[in-house]
Design a protein around this motif. Structure first.
Motif, PDB file in Angstrom:
ATOM      1  N   SER A  15      -4.309   8.006 -10.689  1.00 47.43           N
ATOM      2  CA  SER A  15      -4.407   7.768  -9.316  1.00 47.43           C
ATOM      3  C   SER A  15      -5.806   8.513  -8.851  1.00 47.43           C
ATOM      4  CB  SER A  15      -3.239   7.827  -8.296  1.00 47.43           C
ATOM      5  OG  SER A  15      -2.133   7.403  -8.823  1.00 47.43           O
ATOM      6  N   THR A  17      -7.807   8.968  -4.857  1.00 45.00           N
ATOM      7  CA  THR A  17      -8.340   8.930  -3.652  1.00 45.00           C
ATOM      8  C   THR A  17      -9.812   8.930  -3.256  1.00 45.00           C
ATOM      9  OG1 THR A  17      -5.989   9.183  -2.716  1.00 45.00           O
ATOM     10  CG2 THR A  17      -7.502   9.323  -1.178  1.00 45.00           C
ATOM     11  N   SER A  19     -12.724   8.807  -0.060  1.00 46.42           N
ATOM     12  CA  SER A  19     -12.777   9.124   1.509  1.00 46.42           C
ATOM     13  C   SER A  19     -13.996   8.504   1.859  1.00 46.42           C
ATOM     14  CB  SER A  19     -12.746  10.516   1.827  1.00 46.42           C
ATOM     15  OG  SER A  19     -11.705  11.210   1.229  1.00 46.42           O
ATOM     16  N   PHE A  66      -4.202  -0.943  -4.929  1.00 46.68           N
ATOM     17  CA  PHE A  66      -5.029   0.037  -4.058  1.00 46.68           C
ATOM     18  C   PHE A  66      -4.474  -0.229  -2.514  1.00 46.68           C
ATOM     19  CE2 PHE A  66      -9.438  -0.071  -6.332  1.00 46.68           C
ATOM     20  CZ  PHE A  66      -8.782   0.244  -7.469  1.00 46.68           C
ATOM     21  N   SER A  67      -4.570   0.756  -1.818  1.00 49.02           N
ATOM     22  CA  SER A  67      -4.351   0.802  -0.303  1.00 49.02           C
ATOM     23  C   SER A  67      -5.052   1.460   0.478  1.00 49.02           C
ATOM     24  CB  SER A  67      -2.855   1.074  -0.150  1.00 49.02           C
ATOM     25  OG  SER A  67      -2.484   2.511  -0.357  1.00 49.02           O
ATOM     26  N   MET A  68      -5.174   1.448   1.806  1.00 49.18           N
ATOM     27  CA  MET A  68      -5.970   2.137   2.602  1.00 49.18           C
ATOM     28  C   MET A  68      -5.007   3.005   3.581  1.00 49.18           C
ATOM     29  SD  MET A  68      -9.381  -0.528   3.103  1.00 49.18           S
ATOM     30  CE  MET A  68     -10.193   0.745   4.197  1.00 49.18           C
ATOM     31  N   SER A  69      -5.750   3.925   4.204  1.00 50.65           N
ATOM     32  CA  SER A  69      -5.395   4.736   5.378  1.00 50.65           C
ATOM     33  C   SER A  69      -6.599   5.353   6.143  1.00 50.65           C
ATOM     34  CB  SER A  69      -4.327   5.953   4.856  1.00 50.65           C
ATOM     35  OG  SER A  69      -5.012   6.877   4.354  1.00 50.65           O
ATOM     36  N   TYR A  78      -9.554   6.322   4.173  1.00 53.74           N
ATOM     37  CA  TYR A  78      -9.197   6.618   2.778  1.00 53.74           C
ATOM     38  C   TYR A  78      -8.944   5.336   1.869  1.00 53.74           C
ATOM     39  CZ  TYR A  78      -8.454  11.076   4.951  1.00 53.74           C
ATOM     40  OH  TYR A  78      -8.771  12.214   5.623  1.00 53.74           O
ATOM     41  N   HIS A  80      -6.768   4.615  -1.321  1.00 48.76           N
ATOM     42  CA  HIS A  80      -5.784   5.247  -2.280  1.00 48.76           C
ATOM     43  C   HIS A  80      -5.662   4.111  -3.550  1.00 48.76           C
ATOM     44  CE1 HIS A  80      -4.750   7.945   0.630  1.00 48.76           C
ATOM     45  NE2 HIS A  80      -4.454   7.045   1.620  1.00 48.76           N
ATOM     46  N   MET A  81      -5.998   4.893  -4.852  1.00 52.11           N
ATOM     47  CA  MET A  81      -6.064   3.870  -5.877  1.00 52.11           C
ATOM     48  C   MET A  81      -5.000   4.409  -6.965  1.00 52.11           C
ATOM     49  SD  MET A  81     -10.210   3.226  -6.242  1.00 52.11           S
ATOM     50  CE  MET A  81     -10.565   5.016  -6.446  1.00 52.11           C
ATOM     51  N   LYS A  82      -4.335   3.577  -7.505  1.00 51.25           N
ATOM     52  CA  LYS A  82      -3.234   4.046  -8.323  1.00 51.25           C
ATOM     53  C   LYS A  82      -3.392   2.956  -9.608  1.00 51.25           C
ATOM     54  CE  LYS A  82       0.717   1.592  -6.526  1.00 51.25           C
ATOM     55  NZ  LYS A  82       2.216   1.784  -5.766  1.00 51.25           N
TER      56      LYS A  82
END
Lengths: 120, 108
Positions: A15, A17, A19, A66-69, A78, A80-82
């Motif tokens: 994973s 992340t 920015s 993948f998701s964002m925050s 951000y 977020h990659m897993k």
């Protein structure tokens, strides 16, 4: 200005992340997109998050991984990659838009990108 | 997914000549079409949005046209700094897809 960071060389299935920090504009009023570019290839839209962080959408190629925050108090988004795969190797750009989709969803400013290399 | 197809892949032009780049969408995208310019090692730069509106600071030699599924970027009298990659992009699709064309390289 948009500045990406967090790119690295990383093994498959790990994973990471990224920015994206914005400055010089009202960050909280803009949706932020991630776009990637494989070395020597074209552009692929990856994901978007709305200005109020209530909505986010991902491309089918990264959905579920993948998701964002975002933290508007820090003018930061951000990615977020897993479960990273070899084919996720790319330069990742963030780009702002006034809306998630439709006439105002124009990618008018981009960062310079950060390189993610997925390699065993 | 709306597929964007650009042609030609490569366009060879002499300085001072004009260039016409094409972009076709697999379905109607209203006027939600943008063009970007990218030079080696740089981020894409917005040139045109809403089919024909030039972004801030973009020279008047760049113009966009089209409707529905067929769109064109025209560069009149190419300058040395115009030799680059050009991408079209749709931002009309729901849920968001924001697909890009594969690019056209404008070379000397």
């Amino acid at each position: 200005q948009l500045v990406e960071s967090g790119g690295d060389v990383i093994q498959p299935e790990r994973s990471l992340t990224l920015s994206c920090v914005g400055s010089g504009f009202a960050f909280r009023n803009y949706a932020i997109n991630w776009v990637r570019q494989t070395p020597g290839k074209g552009l692929e839209w990856v994901a978007v998050m709305s200005d109020d962080e209530n909505r986010q959408y991902q491309a089918d190629s990264v959905k579920g991984r993948f998701s964002m925050s975002r933290d508007n108090s820090k003018n930061t988004v951000y990615l977020h990659m897993k479960g990273l795969r070899l084919e996720d190797t790319a330069v990742y750009f963030c780009a702002r838009a006034a809306a998630v989709v439709g006439p105002d969803a124009v990618f008018d400013y981009w960062g310079q990108g950060t390189l993610v290399t997925v390699s065993a | 997914e709306t597929v964007m197809t650009q042609s030609p892949v490569t366009l060879s032009v002499s300085p001072g000549e004009g260039a016409t780049l094409s972009c076709r969408a697999s379905r109607t995208i209203s006027n939600n079409l943008a063009w970007f310019q990218q030079k080696p090692g740089q981020a894409p730069r917005l040139l045109i949005y809403a089919v024909s509106t030039r972004a801030n600071g973009v020279p008047a030699r760049f113009s966009g046209s089209g409707s529905g599924t067929e769109f064109t970027l025209t560069i009149s009298s190419l300058q040395s700094e115009d030799f680059a990659l050009y991408y079209c992009q749709q931002y009309n699709e729901w849920p968001p897809g924001h697909t890009f064309g594969q690019g056209t390289k404008v070379e000397i």
